[in-house]
Design a protein around this motif. Structure first.
Motif, PDB file in Angstrom:
ATOM      1  N   LEU A  34      -7.075   0.049  30.288  1.00 21.40           N
ATOM      2  CA  LEU A  34      -6.504  -0.418  29.024  1.00 21.40           C
ATOM      3  C   LEU A  34      -7.566  -0.575  27.948  1.00 21.40           C
ATOM      4  N   PHE A  35      -8.724  -1.133  28.318  1.00 15.24           N
ATOM      5  CA  PHE A  35      -9.770  -1.351  27.327  1.00 15.24           C
ATOM      6  C   PHE A  35     -10.442  -0.042  26.899  1.00 15.24           C
ATOM      7  N   ASN A  36     -10.414   0.938  27.789  1.00 15.42           N
ATOM      8  CA  ASN A  36     -10.985   2.240  27.423  1.00 15.42           C
ATOM      9  C   ASN A  36      -9.993   3.086  26.629  1.00 15.42           C
ATOM     10  N   ASP A  37      -8.722   2.662  26.666  1.00 15.46           N
ATOM     11  CA  ASP A  37      -7.695   3.380  25.914  1.00 15.46           C
ATOM     12  C   ASP A  37      -7.592   2.754  24.521  1.00 15.46           C
ATOM     13  N   GLY A  38      -8.024   3.470  23.520  1.00  9.60           N
ATOM     14  CA  GLY A  38      -8.057   2.910  22.171  1.00  9.60           C
ATOM     15  C   GLY A  38      -6.705   2.498  21.647  1.00  9.60           C
ATOM     16  N   ILE A  39      -5.628   3.121  22.113  1.00  9.17           N
ATOM     17  CA  ILE A  39      -4.300   2.814  21.581  1.00  9.17           C
ATOM     18  C   ILE A  39      -3.870   1.407  21.963  1.00  9.17           C
ATOM     19  N   PHE A  40      -4.283   0.915  23.146  1.00 10.02           N
ATOM     20  CA  PHE A  40      -3.916  -0.448  23.546  1.00 10.02           C
ATOM     21  C   PHE A  40      -4.590  -1.469  22.643  1.00 10.02           C
ATOM     22  N   LEU A  41      -5.848  -1.246  22.324  1.00  8.16           N
ATOM     23  CA  LEU A  41      -6.542  -2.151  21.402  1.00  8.16           C
ATOM     24  C   LEU A  41      -5.889  -2.115  20.027  1.00  8.16           C
ATOM     25  N   ARG A  42      -5.374  -0.961  19.615  1.00  5.41           N
ATOM     26  CA  ARG A  42      -4.653  -0.877  18.341  1.00  5.41           C
ATOM     27  C   ARG A  42      -3.359  -1.681  18.412  1.00  5.41           C
ATOM     28  N   TRP A  43      -2.679  -1.655  19.552  1.00  3.86           N
ATOM     29  CA  TRP A  43      -1.461  -2.461  19.713  1.00  3.86           C
ATOM     30  C   TRP A  43      -1.774  -3.947  19.591  1.00  3.86           C
ATOM     31  N   ILE A  44      -2.871  -4.367  20.193  1.00  6.29           N
ATOM     32  CA  ILE A  44      -3.273  -5.766  20.085  1.00  6.29           C
ATOM     33  C   ILE A  44      -3.552  -6.128  18.630  1.00  6.29           C
ATOM     34  N   PHE A  45      -4.255  -5.256  17.923  1.00  4.93           N
ATOM     35  CA  PHE A  45      -4.556  -5.489  16.509  1.00  4.93           C
ATOM     36  C   PHE A  45      -3.264  -5.591  15.694  1.00  4.93           C
ATOM     37  N   ASN A  46      -2.315  -4.696  15.945  1.00  4.47           N
ATOM     38  CA  ASN A  46      -1.041  -4.740  15.226  1.00  4.47           C
ATOM     39  C   ASN A  46      -0.313  -6.060  15.473  1.00  4.47           C
ATOM     40  N   SER A  47      -0.313  -6.509  16.711  1.00  7.42           N
ATOM     41  CA  SER A  47       0.349  -7.779  17.032  1.00  7.42           C
ATOM     42  C   SER A  47      -0.330  -8.945  16.326  1.00  7.42           C
ATOM     43  N   LEU A  48      -1.646  -8.915  16.256  1.00  6.75           N
ATOM     44  CA  LEU A  48      -2.371  -9.982  15.561  1.00  6.75           C
ATOM     45  C   LEU A  48      -2.017 -10.005  14.076  1.00  6.75           C
ATOM     46  N   VAL A  49      -1.919  -8.827  13.459  1.00  6.87           N
ATOM     47  CA  VAL A  49      -1.614  -8.764  12.027  1.00  6.87           C
ATOM     48  C   VAL A  49      -0.217  -9.314  11.746  1.00  6.87           C
ATOM     49  N   ILE A  50       0.782  -8.868  12.511  1.00  9.25           N
ATOM     50  CA  ILE A  50       2.161  -9.275  12.234  1.00  9.25           C
ATOM     51  C   ILE A  50       2.456 -10.679  12.762  1.00  9.25           C
ATOM     52  N   THR A  51       1.496 -11.296  13.435  1.00 12.04           N
ATOM     53  CA  THR A  51       1.692 -12.650  13.955  1.00 12.04           C
ATOM     54  C   THR A  51       0.928 -13.681  13.147  1.00 12.04           C
ATOM     55  N   ILE A  52      -0.349 -13.459  12.901  1.00  8.90           N
ATOM     56  CA  ILE A  52      -1.201 -14.475  12.276  1.00  8.90           C
ATOM     57  C   ILE A  52      -0.778 -14.757  10.841  1.00  8.90           C
ATOM     58  N   ILE A  53      -0.474 -13.711  10.072  1.00  7.96           N
ATOM     59  CA  ILE A  53      -0.074 -13.928   8.672  1.00  7.96           C
ATOM     60  C   ILE A  53       1.198 -14.776   8.585  1.00  7.96           C
ATOM     61  N   PRO A  54       2.284 -14.440   9.311  1.00  9.22           N
ATOM     62  CA  PRO A  54       3.475 -15.307   9.260  1.00  9.22           C
ATOM     63  C   PRO A  54       3.222 -16.723   9.780  1.00  9.22           C
ATOM     64  N   VAL A  55       2.318 -16.885  10.740  1.00  9.83           N
ATOM     65  CA  VAL A  55       2.048 -18.229  11.262  1.00  9.83           C
ATOM     66  C   VAL A  55       1.534 -19.140  10.142  1.00  9.83           C
ATOM     67  N   PHE A  56       0.522 -18.686   9.416  1.00  7.91           N
ATOM     68  CA  PHE A  56      -0.050 -19.524   8.360  1.00  7.91           C
ATOM     69  C   PHE A  56       0.899 -19.672   7.170  1.00  7.91           C
ATOM     70  N   SER A  57       1.622 -18.612   6.845  1.00  7.16           N
ATOM     71  CA  SER A  57       2.557 -18.724   5.721  1.00  7.16           C
ATOM     72  C   SER A  57       3.717 -19.652   6.060  1.00  7.16           C
ATOM     73  N   GLN A  58       4.218 -19.594   7.289  1.00 13.04           N
ATOM     74  CA  GLN A  58       5.311 -20.486   7.680  1.00 13.04           C
ATOM     75  C   GLN A  58       4.842 -21.937   7.729  1.00 13.04           C
ATOM     76  N   MET A  59       3.639 -22.162   8.204  1.00 19.23           N
ATOM     77  CA  MET A  59       3.124 -23.530   8.246  1.00 19.23           C
ATOM     78  C   MET A  59       3.052 -24.127   6.842  1.00 19.23           C
ATOM     79  N   LEU A  60       2.651 -23.324   5.859  1.00 18.21           N
ATOM     80  CA  LEU A  60       2.545 -23.815   4.485  1.00 18.21           C
ATOM     81  C   LEU A  60       3.914 -23.933   3.827  1.00 18.21           C
ATOM     82  N   PHE A  61       4.685 -22.843   3.832  1.00 15.08           N
ATOM     83  CA  PHE A  61       5.955 -22.840   3.109  1.00 15.08           C
ATOM     84  C   PHE A  61       6.971 -23.785   3.733  1.00 15.08           C
TER      85      PHE A  61
END
Length: 267
Positions: free
Chosen positions: A55-82
């Motif tokens: 999995l770590f040698n497969d670049g696409i899995f690391l891209r999936w992790i990055f995508n999940s972080l992007v679509i998760t972290i931004i809503p987390v902080f915005s929801q906490m504030l709003f």
């Protein structure tokens, strides 16, 4: 005898809940491509890290992790504030139609999201948001349930604290950030925890809006990985890695999470 029976039943119940996680964790250390006919296929006789290395040698899995972080972290902080701001407004401010607007928001929760997926897809397609982060981030910038939790929590805070701050010359912004927000840390952390778990584990919406493999979050990526590789060992390793962030977040915010739920009246 009563305690023995009680603890035995609790142990069996706890073990039944933990068994899927045990199978997932142990199975991630075994090559299970041809071992599923064995009822104990998940117990590794010769543990290996090959699934994780793959999995770590497969670049696409690391891209999936990055995508999940992007679509998760931004809503987390915005929801906490709003959610904190809107919850404060609905809890402490008086204006015409406050209760009507709030309960209209609550009524929206009753609408199954599956009914809205087609009009949302058409709208996002017109915006050019298909296969972009915007389709998963913008609708999650605030959450109705988070507003409800904050409102319930703030209704238990005496108005005297706010009035004392106003006597000292604080305006609405200072009252919110200097008085209300510090007192709301438990419920705000609860909102953030709910938001993180919900967005990180979401499969349905990314499955609709993301059609390119490089835009998959980890949930959709793991679902496609099984059909592509056919190796349950790799699938279990990916699932274990996907589970770790939510587990860490819950452990970190557990104290605030419990307090926020209790003070919000959800028991």
């Amino acid at each position: 005898m009563k305690k023995t029976i009680t603890y035995t039943l609790l142990f069996l119940l706890a073990f039944s809940f933990l068994l899927p996680f045990i199978i997932m964790a142990l199975g991630s250390f075994k090559d299970m491509k041809y071992a599923l006919l064995d009822p104990l296929f998940w117990i590794p006789e010769d543990p290996t890290l090959s699934n994780y290395l793959y999995l770590f040698n497969d670049g696409i899995f690391l891209r999936w992790i990055f995508n999940s972080l992007v679509i998760t972290i931004i809503p987390v902080f915005s929801q906490m504030l709003f959610c904190a701001i809107l919850g404060y407004i609905f809890a402490k401010k008086k204006f015409p139609g406050r209760e009507v607007i709030f309960w209209v928001f609550m009524a929206v929760i009753m609408i199954p999201q599956q009914l809205l997926i087609i009009p949302k897809y058409i709208m996002f397609a017109d915006f050019g948001w298909i296969n972009t982060y915007w389709a998963l981030i913008i609708p999650e910038l605030w959450g109705i349930m988070g507003v409800f939790l904050v409102r319930q929590f703030l209704q238990n805070i005496p108005n005297d604290l706010e009035e004392a701050a106003r006597i000292d010359g604080a305006n609405d912004i200072k009252v919110f950030f200097k008085v209300i927000l510090p007192l709301s840390i438990p419920v705000v952390a609860t909102v953030g925890t709910f938001s993180f778990i919900s967005n990180w584990n979401d499969l349905f919406q990314p499955l609709i809006y993301m059609t390119k493999e490089e835009m998959f979050p980890v949930t959709v990526g793991l679902a496609s990985l099984l059909g592509k590789e056919g190796d349950f060992g790799i699938e279990m390793a990916g699932s274990t890695l996907s589970f770790v962030p939510t587990f860490i977040i819950f452990l970190f915010f557990q104290r605030y999470f419990t307090e926020g739920i209790q003070m919000s009246g959800l028991k």
